[in-house]
Design an enzyme around this catalytic site. Structure first.
Site, PDB file in Angstrom:
ATOM      1  N   SER A 106       1.069  -1.513   0.251  1.00 26.17           N
ATOM      2  CA  SER A 106       0.500   0.061  -0.016  1.00 26.17           C
ATOM      3  C   SER A 106       0.692   0.883   0.415  1.00 26.17           C
ATOM      4  O   SER A 106       1.989   0.776   0.296  1.00 26.17           O
ATOM      5  CB  SER A 106      -0.492   0.075   1.385  1.00 26.17           C
ATOM      6  OG  SER A 106      -1.330   0.768   1.877  1.00 26.17           O
TER       7      SER A 106
ATOM      8  N   TYR B 183      -1.916  -0.535  10.625  1.00 28.36           N
ATOM      9  CA  TYR B 183      -2.138  -0.464   9.014  1.00 28.36           C
ATOM     10  C   TYR B 183      -0.524  -0.765   8.851  1.00 28.36           C
ATOM     11  O   TYR B 183       0.132  -1.231   7.650  1.00 28.36           O
ATOM     12  CB  TYR B 183      -3.364  -0.475   8.456  1.00 28.36           C
ATOM     13  CG  TYR B 183      -3.249  -0.063   7.156  1.00 28.36           C
ATOM     14  CD1 TYR B 183      -3.852  -2.031   6.691  1.00 28.36           C
ATOM     15  CD2 TYR B 183      -2.711   0.181   6.220  1.00 28.36           C
ATOM     16  CE1 TYR B 183      -3.956  -1.773   5.297  1.00 28.36           C
ATOM     17  CE2 TYR B 183      -2.824  -0.005   4.577  1.00 28.36           C
ATOM     18  CZ  TYR B 183      -4.089  -1.301   4.546  1.00 28.36           C
ATOM     19  OH  TYR B 183      -3.714  -1.860   2.590  1.00 28.36           O
TER      20      TYR B 183
HETATM   21  N1  LIG Z   1      -8.494  -0.780  -1.154  1.00 30.00           N
HETATM   22  C1  LIG Z   1      -7.432   0.076  -0.598  1.00 30.00           C
HETATM   23  O1  LIG Z   1      -8.060   1.125  -0.525  1.00 30.00           O
HETATM   24  C2  LIG Z   1      -6.760  -1.253  -0.653  1.00 30.00           C
HETATM   25  C3  LIG Z   1      -5.438   0.184  -0.951  1.00 30.00           C
HETATM   26  C4  LIG Z   1      -4.328   0.042  -0.997  1.00 30.00           C
HETATM   27  C5  LIG Z   1      -3.800  -1.579  -0.626  1.00 30.00           C
HETATM   28  N2  LIG Z   1      -4.885  -2.582  -0.469  1.00 30.00           N
HETATM   29  C6  LIG Z   1      -4.190  -3.884  -0.360  1.00 30.00           C
HETATM   30  O2  LIG Z   1      -5.595  -4.935  -1.272  1.00 30.00           O
HETATM   31  C7  LIG Z   1      -5.323  -5.695  -0.814  1.00 30.00           C
HETATM   32  C8  LIG Z   1      -6.759  -6.474  -1.501  1.00 30.00           C
HETATM   33  O3  LIG Z   1      -7.786  -5.447  -0.973  1.00 30.00           O
HETATM   34  P1  LIG Z   1      -9.320  -5.299  -1.382  1.00 30.00           P
HETATM   35  O4  LIG Z   1      -9.499  -3.610  -1.123  1.00 30.00           O
HETATM   36  O5  LIG Z   1      -9.762  -5.875  -2.236  1.00 30.00           O
HETATM   37  O6  LIG Z   1     -10.039  -5.393   0.122  1.00 30.00           O
HETATM   38  P2  LIG Z   1     -11.415  -6.440   0.195  1.00 30.00           P
HETATM   39  O7  LIG Z   1     -12.692  -6.497  -1.240  1.00 30.00           O
HETATM   40  O8  LIG Z   1     -11.648  -6.457   1.584  1.00 30.00           O
HETATM   41  O9  LIG Z   1     -10.660  -8.203  -0.024  1.00 30.00           O
HETATM   42  C9  LIG Z   1     -10.220  -8.739   1.240  1.00 30.00           C
HETATM   43  C10 LIG Z   1     -10.074 -10.222   1.271  1.00 30.00           C
HETATM   44  O10 LIG Z   1      -8.831 -10.656   1.742  1.00 30.00           O
HETATM   45  C11 LIG Z   1     -10.048 -12.235   1.888  1.00 30.00           C
HETATM   46  N3  LIG Z   1      -9.215 -12.041   3.243  1.00 30.00           N
HETATM   47  C12 LIG Z   1      -9.674 -11.324   4.407  1.00 30.00           C
HETATM   48  N4  LIG Z   1      -9.475 -12.082   5.633  1.00 30.00           N
HETATM   49  C13 LIG Z   1      -9.116 -13.553   4.896  1.00 30.00           C
HETATM   50  C14 LIG Z   1      -8.394 -14.645   5.874  1.00 30.00           C
HETATM   51  N5  LIG Z   1      -8.683 -14.716   7.599  1.00 30.00           N
HETATM   52  N6  LIG Z   1      -8.183 -15.679   5.551  1.00 30.00           N
HETATM   53  C15 LIG Z   1      -7.726 -15.429   3.931  1.00 30.00           C
HETATM   54  N7  LIG Z   1      -8.662 -14.531   3.287  1.00 30.00           N
HETATM   55  C16 LIG Z   1      -9.105 -13.360   4.049  1.00 30.00           C
HETATM   56  C17 LIG Z   1     -10.875 -11.369   1.837  1.00 30.00           C
HETATM   57  O11 LIG Z   1     -11.391 -12.764   1.818  1.00 30.00           O
HETATM   58  P3  LIG Z   1     -13.587 -12.946   1.824  1.00 30.00           P
HETATM   59  O12 LIG Z   1     -14.167 -12.822   1.207  1.00 30.00           O
HETATM   60  O13 LIG Z   1     -14.174 -14.860   2.642  1.00 30.00           O
HETATM   61  O14 LIG Z   1     -13.579 -11.879   3.059  1.00 30.00           O
HETATM   62  C18 LIG Z   1     -11.433 -11.180   0.604  1.00 30.00           C
HETATM   63  O15 LIG Z   1     -11.148 -11.999  -0.322  1.00 30.00           O
HETATM   64  C19 LIG Z   1      -4.888  -5.922   0.710  1.00 30.00           C
HETATM   65  O16 LIG Z   1      -3.854  -6.312   0.411  1.00 30.00           O
HETATM   66  C20 LIG Z   1      -4.912  -4.295   0.720  1.00 30.00           C
HETATM   67  O17 LIG Z   1      -3.932  -3.867   1.889  1.00 30.00           O
HETATM   68  C21 LIG Z   1      -6.013  -1.985  -0.491  1.00 30.00           C
END
Ligand SMILES: NC(=O)c1ccc[n+]([C@@H]2O[C@H](COP(=O)([O-])OP(=O)(O)OC[C@H]3O[C@@H](n4cnc5c(N)ncnc54)[C@H](OP(=O)(O)O)[C@@H]3O)[C@@H](O)[C@H]2O)c1
Length: 266
Positions: A137, A150
């Site tokens: 991130s 985080y």
């Molecule tokens: N969105 C942002 O603003 C942003 C910005 C920078 C970086 N990121 C990074 O990008 C990545 C993806 O984020 P996203 O925005 O796509 O988040 P998201 O929509 O909340 O998706 C999170 C994913 O992680 C899985 N997960 C959560 N807890 C878990 C566990 N205990 N075991 C296995 N899987 C688990 C979830 O599975 P379930 O569907 O089963 O819950 C889902 O597939 C993350 O690493 C995040 O830190 C995001």
């Protein structure tokens, strides 16, 4: 990295960025092992992708050793893997003293410990030119109020990626670090989205982020940050952190207001 026919493990495939990544990787001809926690969601995702017969799903909680073992059994059957994308992640926007021990532990565990443990476990199954891509991130390079835990997890993930990549130098295998800025997914609460708007913080679509990640992967780019001015702030923070201290101090009253609203559950 040639993605056509590449065998790719994608964690967090059911999330916003994960689903977009799955679509773009499948469109390039990759064969995917899609991890999430909900079988139904993963089944629907796999069926919606190009070449659905090429993809497999695995529902597993990666914070549970039993869940990681189930995943590893399936990986052994798919070996050798060409790419592992550590994308599953979570965050909690709150002042440190408002975070419970469980919330702190969950962020450190899923964002840092799980990618470390999975990387160690998959190395024996990684192809000679294989790649691990860790999804970080911009908050893995810029300490930001309301995200202390985080930030700690993503700063550490960046250090881990760099060190492991250096450890693997000469082996043909690589560890890439890919850092999105704010992205429109369900990771961010309505309060966080409202705060980003109030601060004028840009937010990308998951599709834009996934396209950039696939591009970084196909070029074997070791480090990539998404978005401007975040790229500049990452460098500025590394060289002149006091300038970023001042810029963020000006934002603090707004961040404080939204952290308070978040605590009240608004
Ligand atoms: N969105 C942002 O603003 C942003 C910005 C920078 C970086 N990121 C990074 O990008 C990545 C993806 O984020 P996203 O925005 O796509 O988040 P998201 O929509 O909340 O998706 C999170 C994913 O992680 C899985 N997960 C959560 N807890 C878990 C566990 N205990 N075991 C296995 N899987 C688990 C979830 O599975 P379930 O569907 O089963 O819950 C889902 O597939 C993350 O690493 C995040 O830190 C995001």
């Amino acid at each position: 990295m040639k993605l056509d026919q590449a065998r790719i493990l994608l964690t967090g495939a059911s999330g916003g960025i994960g689903q977009a990544l799955a679509r773009h990787l499948a469109a390039q001809g990759a064969r995917l092992l899609l991890q999430g926690r909900n079988t139904e969601q993963l089944t629907q995702l796999a069926a919606s992708l190009p070449h659905p017969e090429q993809h497999q799903i695995i529902a597993a909680d990666l914070c549970d050793p039993a869940g990681r073992n189930t995943l590893l059994t399936q990986i052994a059957d798919l070996s050798p893997l060409n790419v592992v994308i550590n994308n599953a992640g979570t965050n909690q926007f709150a002042w440190l003293e408002q975070q419970s021990e469980a919330q702190i532990h969950q962020q450190i565990q899923l964002n840092l410990e799980v990618p470390i443990l999975l990387s160690r476990a998959v190395l024996p199954y990684l192809a000679p030119q294989g790649v691990i891509m860790n999804i970080g991130s911009s908050l893995g390079s810029i300490g930001y109020p309301g995200y202390s835990v985080y930030c700690a997890s993503k700063f550490a993930l960046r250090g881990f990626s760099e060190a492991l990549n250096r450890e693997l130098q000469g082996s043909g295998r690589q560890v890439l670090y890919f850092a999105p800025r704010a992205t429109k997914t369900s990771l961010n609460s309505a309060t966080v989205n409202a705060m980003n708007e109030a601060l004028g913080t840009q937010s990308d679509s998951a599709d834009v982020v996934a396209l950039q990640a696939v591009d970084a992967l196909s070029r074997n780019q070791l480090r990539r940050w998404v978005g401007w001015p975040e790229k500049l702030f990452v460098r500025l923070n590394a060289l002149f952190p006091h300038l970023v201290d001042k810029a963020i101090a000006k934002q603090l009253p707004i961040i404080h207001r939204f952290a308070h609203a978040s605590q009240k559950g608004d």
